[in-house]
Every structure is written in structure tokens, then in C-alpha cells.
Enzyme design. Structure first.
Site, short mmCIF file in Angstrom:
data_model
loop_
_atom_site.label_atom_id
_atom_site.label_comp_id
_atom_site.label_asym_id
_atom_site.label_seq_id
_atom_site.Cartn_x
_atom_site.Cartn_y
_atom_site.Cartn_z
N GLN A 20 6.09 -16.19 11.56
CA GLN A 20 5.82 -15.80 12.09
C GLN A 20 4.37 -15.63 12.56
O GLN A 20 4.23 -15.35 13.39
CB GLN A 20 6.12 -13.82 11.84
N GLY A 30 9.33 0.42 8.83
CA GLY A 30 8.09 1.81 9.27
C GLY A 30 8.42 1.34 10.40
O GLY A 30 8.15 1.01 11.57
N HIS A 67 4.06 1.40 2.47
CA HIS A 67 5.55 0.68 2.03
C HIS A 67 6.08 1.24 0.91
O HIS A 67 7.13 1.52 0.83
CB HIS A 67 4.53 -1.11 0.96
N LYS A 100 5.80 1.96 11.62
CA LYS A 100 3.81 1.74 12.74
C LYS A 100 4.63 0.80 13.49
O LYS A 100 4.04 0.18 14.05
CB LYS A 100 3.62 1.77 11.12
N ASP A 101 5.13 -0.26 12.50
CA ASP A 101 5.04 -1.55 12.88
C ASP A 101 6.45 -1.29 14.37
O ASP A 101 7.48 -2.44 14.90
CB ASP A 101 5.98 -2.92 12.10
N HIS A 150 0.73 -1.33 -0.08
CA HIS A 150 0.13 0.19 0.08
C HIS A 150 0.76 1.42 0.66
O HIS A 150 2.54 0.94 0.47
CB HIS A 150 -1.12 0.47 1.11
O1 PAF Z 1 6.66 -6.21 8.74
C1 PAF Z 1 6.52 -7.23 7.55
O2 PAF Z 1 5.88 -6.63 7.01
C2 PAF Z 1 7.04 -8.44 7.75
O3 PAF Z 1 7.06 -8.45 9.98
C3 PAF Z 1 8.87 -8.87 7.77
C4 PAF Z 1 9.19 -7.18 7.97
C5 PAF Z 1 8.62 -8.17 6.34
C6 PAF Z 1 9.66 -10.15 8.23
O4 PAF Z 1 8.41 -10.84 7.57
#
Ligand code: PAF
Length: 291
Positions: free
Chosen positions: A65, A154, A41, A156-157, A38
Site C-alpha cells: 500500500q 476506525g 488503536h 478516521k480512515d 497510539h
Molecule cells: O489502517 C491501517 O493501518 C492499514 O491500512 C491496514 C488496515 C492495517 C492494512 O495494512
């Protein structure tokens, strides 16, 4: 510049030799993503392009994850749209899209994993056990494959960004981390791949999360009492109650010390951040605000 798309390690390696004929060392900026790109990104990709001679964007939905009950299968895979979105940026430096299959990245069971700092077990980690173990493991593996000089994550995370920064530092990885600002809709909702799960009504309500963060940040800025866990907890609880009264299921609203995120701020002058995760219907959103 045309976009180059590769899904194998060999092809990625060949590209490196194509571009590394420069006399000065090449600056390669890497933007790891799980695809479904989006504007947030794309902003990170633009930031990467400003700092580098070449950009690699990875598209890989990382099974490690996701907890068994999470949305790994439902996670949107939109490679063609992602490629079109990257092309639309019309960057003047080469962009490589690295979209490996699971077999390319994990040809054998990935039994060796990164054990992140204990901070990874708090906030997101207390609701998503092993989440950051999976994130750090794939990110380190991608760093080893792509060999970037710069990486972009980012804000945001924020917990992810903080842990990756610590991982780079503690493993002495020769990589510069660039932090990308959070992009928001006009009403304040942070852009996220998960926003597409929101119904029309939920979309209208979703900015309440950011508005609540702004309210709590305002209270913190104007709170003249000495900082103590009790006063932070009271503010957190007030924020949680306000969101619950509007129909949210709140996982956490947490006031934390910046940049460690390890606990409450020790002094009034310590930079602070408020992090939140809450569900609207079936959609879990996260956000944060610096104070
Ligand atoms: O933030 C994300 O999209 C994911 O956690 C990442 C860093 C690509 C790892 O899979």
C-alpha cells in the site's frame, strides 16, 4: 490475561484450536494495524474486546500500500512498545499479537490483487494510486489467515473503512464490521501515527485541519440553498483557501454523500461527510467529520 505473540501462520493456527474448545462458537475480533500503536488503536482494541471472546491484533507494515516515493522504510516499527501498550490495557480476554514477517505474509510475489470499487481512485486514491488495492489485498489475506467473526476499523480512515465494508459485503465474507470513533487530542487533532513527524510548532498548528472541517460542517448545516455541485464546490474551495492561507498544502477537502462517498449528496436530507487531506511541512494528515 497474558499477551500471546506470534509471527507464523502455524502458531496462529495452533492458538485457534487452543481457544476454540468452547461449546458455543467463539467470537474472534480482529484489529488489523501497521503497528506504532497510539491511544486511537488501543481504543479499537478495547472495542474489539467488548464484542468478542478473543482478540487478534496484527502488526504489519504492508509494502503493497506504499507508493515508491512514500515512507515505507521510514514508517515507524515499534513492536516492543506496541506490545507493552497492549499489555497495559489489562484486558480480561486473551489477546494475540500477530506480527508476521514479510516472508510469512508474502512468501511469493503477491501478483493476485483485489481491484476495489472505482471510489478507491478518488480522494486518497487520486493522490496515492493503488493504495486501496494494496490495503484491500492485505486485509483480505489477513481475514483469511485470522478468520475473524468481527473486525474493527476506525472512522478516521473513512475511505478505507467504507471500501472494506463494501469488500465484506460484495464477497459475502461472514464478518461483522465494527466502526471505531476517531480519538482526538484536547485541541481536536485526530490521533494518528503520522503525528509523531510533526515539529513542536506544527503540532500546535495541526488542529487547524479539524477546526476547518468544523467550520465547513457548520456552513453546510446552515446552508438553506438547494444542494447542487456548484454550492458544494464553493464551500470546498473556501475551505481549501482558508487552509492554504495558514500555510497548509491541501490535497483535497471534499463534501461527500454518506455512506457511499461516491459523489456530492443528492438531497439536503442525505447524510453528508467532509473529508480532508493536507500537508503541514512534510507531514500529510487526513481527517473527516460527519455532518
Ligand atoms: O489502517 C491501517 O493501518 C492499514 O491500512 C491496514 C488496515 C492495517 C492494512 O495494512
Amino acid at each position: 490475561m497474558p499477551l500471546i505473540i506470534t509471527d507464523t501462520l502455524d502458531a496462529l493456527e495452533k492458538l485457534k484450536t487452543t481457544y476454540s474448545s468452547h461449546s458455543t462458537p467463539e467470537r474472534l475480533a480482529f484489529v488489523p494495524t501497521m503497528g506504532n500503536l497510539h491511544a486511537g488503536h488501543l481504543n479499537l482494541v478495547k472495542l474489539a474486546a467488548e464484542q468478542a471472546d478473543r482478540v487478534v491484533v496484527s502488526l504489519f507494515v504492508n509494502r503493497l500500500q506504499f507508493a515508491p516515493h512514500e515512507d515505507f522504510d521510514r514508517y515507524p516499527r515499534t513492536q516492543e512498545e506496541d506490545i507493552r501498550a497492549l499489555e497495559s490495557l489489562k484486558l480480561t480476554i486473551p489477546i494475540t499479537v500477530f506480527a508476521p514477517s514479510e516472508h510469512t505474509l508474502y512468501p511469493n510475489t503477491q501478483s493476485f490483487r483485489i481491484q476495489p470499487d472505482p471510489m478507491a481512485d478518488t480522494l486518497e486514491g487520486s493522490f496515492r494510486p493503488k493504495f486501496f488495492e494494496g490495503v484491500c489485498t492485505v486485509v483480505l489475506k489477513l481475514f483469511n489467515i485470522v478468520k475473524p467473526t468481527h473486525v474493527v476499523f476506525g472512522k478516521k480512515d473513512r475511505q478505507q473503512l467504507t471500501l472494506i465494508k463494501q469488500m465484506i459485503s460484495q464477497f459475502a465474507l461472514p464478518i461483522i464490521l465494527i466502526e471505531g470513533e476517531t480519538l482526538r487530542d484536547s485541541d481536536g487533532l485526530a490521533l494518528s501515527s503520522r503525528n509523531r513527524y510533526l515539529s513542536q510548532n506544527e503540532k500546535m498548528q495541526a488542529s487547524q485541519l479539524y477546526q476547518q472541517l468544523c467550520t465547513t460542517a457548520h456552513q453546510l448545516r446552515h446552508n438553506n440553498s438547494a444542494p447542487c455541485p456548484e454550492s458544494f464546490q464553493a464551500l470546498e474551495q473556501e475551505a481549501v483557501a482558508a487552509l492554504i492561507s495558514k500555510g497548509w498544502q491541501v490535497d483535497y477537502i471534499a463534501i461527500r454523500d454518506q455512506p457511499s462517498l461516491a459523489g456530492y449528496p443528492a438531497e439536503r436530507s442525505t447524510p453528508m461527510i467532509i473529508l480532508a487531506a493536507a500537508k503541514l511541512g512534510n507531514t500529510r494528515l487526513i481527517d473527516n467529520i460527519e455532518v
